[in-house]
Design an enzyme around this catalytic site. Structure first.
Site, PDB file in Angstrom:
ATOM      1  N   ASP A  40       0.828  -1.201   0.000  1.00 31.86           N
ATOM      2  CA  ASP A  40       0.000   0.000   0.000  1.00 31.86           C
ATOM      3  C   ASP A  40       0.869   1.261   0.000  1.00 31.86           C
ATOM      4  OD1 ASP A  40      -2.356   1.438   0.052  1.00 31.86           O
ATOM      5  OD2 ASP A  40      -2.545   1.385   2.237  1.00 31.86           O
ATOM      6  N   ASN A  88     -10.785  -2.605  -6.191  1.00 31.85           N
ATOM      7  CA  ASN A  88      -9.945  -1.649  -6.930  1.00 31.85           C
ATOM      8  C   ASN A  88     -10.511  -1.272  -8.301  1.00 31.85           C
ATOM      9  OD1 ASN A  88      -6.773  -2.926  -5.652  1.00 31.85           O
ATOM     10  ND2 ASN A  88      -8.071  -1.279  -4.906  1.00 31.85           N
TER      11      ASN A  88
END
Length: 260
Positions: A40, A88
């Site tokens: 991330d 996503n």
């Protein structure tokens, strides 16, 4: 609860900053057989440098190779990387399109090295929604490394932990309905065989970069007894020292699995 977690994380970070581990130090201790990483911070890394988000994703790709090589050298058996979640797809189309090209670029660039290093490439996730060019690159990598018996590099691509659990439950329900399975025979061990990670041991260590303290729908079943290491380092800045630091923290933990 969130404040408690944040305070705990700050204490862990402060303690971690006091120690630095070398590869030799880590090799003296227990090496997790399976490490899972939530990669991330690519977007924030790019934003800090006034670059487009895709620049962060591209830089993060280089970190994947470095981390894979180091994990393999340390004797890790499985490295699972959260590359793209089922959520996503909500991102801007240009970013999603770029993310779907990254596996192809990564594998086209590094596949010969992965083969030479005896790494086996695998994928977990819903492949049906992936673009054809992405799927072709992955299938080639899986096929070309199928005979390798070294570390498994496991990409979680279009993966969601809740979807995985629901899918497993549906499969078991179908077998009960058709009479090929008794409901009394369903236990944790059997349920695990219906997950995408059926042939893999659960991760002993989960690492998340970027300072966020959440699982983001990643391996919800499998990380029940994993040790968590959260680091403020953004994924493109994640270096060998940070990986060794996470392993050092893991080796300092006492894993009791509910016991004393």
């Amino acid at each position: 609860m969130l404040n408690i977690l944040k305070n705990w994380k700050n204490q862990q970070t402060a303690a971690s900053n006091l120690e630095r581990y070398t590869k030799e130090d880590i090799l003296k201790g227990e090496i997790p057989e399976h490490i899972a990483i939530i990669m991330d911070g690519n977007g924030r890394w790019a934003k800090k440098r006034s670059l487009p988000r895709i620049a962060g994703h591209h830089e993060g790709m280089k970190v994947v190779k470095r981390t894979t090589k180091l994990a393999n050298e340390l004797g890790v058996k499985v490295l699972t990387l959260y590359a793209f979640s089922t959520e996503n797809w909500k991102r801007p189309k240009m970013e999603v399109d770029f993310l779907m090209k990254l596996p192809e670029e990564f594998l086209n660039t590094y596949l010969p090295e992965l083969v030479e290093e005896n790494v086996q490439v695998r994928i977990i996730g819903d492949e049906t929604a992936l673009p054809a060019h992405t799927l072709r690159a992955i299938e080639k990598a899986v096929q070309d490394t199928a005979q390798n018996d070294g570390m498994i590099l496991n990409f979680a691509l279009n993966y969601g932990g809740r979807t995985e659990i629901v899918s497993a439950a549906k499969s078991l329900a179908e077998k009960v309905k058709e009479g090929s399975l008794n409901i009394e025979d369903i236990d944790e061990s059997l349920f695990s065989t219906y997950l995408m990670t059926e042939s893999l041991q659960d991760p002993e260590l989960l690492i998340r970069t970027s300072g966020e303290i959440r699982l983001s729908n990643f391996m919800l079943w499998q990380v029940a007894y994993s040790e968590f290491v959260f680091t403020d380092v953004l994924w493109p800045d994640f270096k060998e020292d940070h990986f060794l630091q996470a392993l050092g923290e893991f080796q300092q933990r006492g894993r009791r699995f509910g016991g004393i």
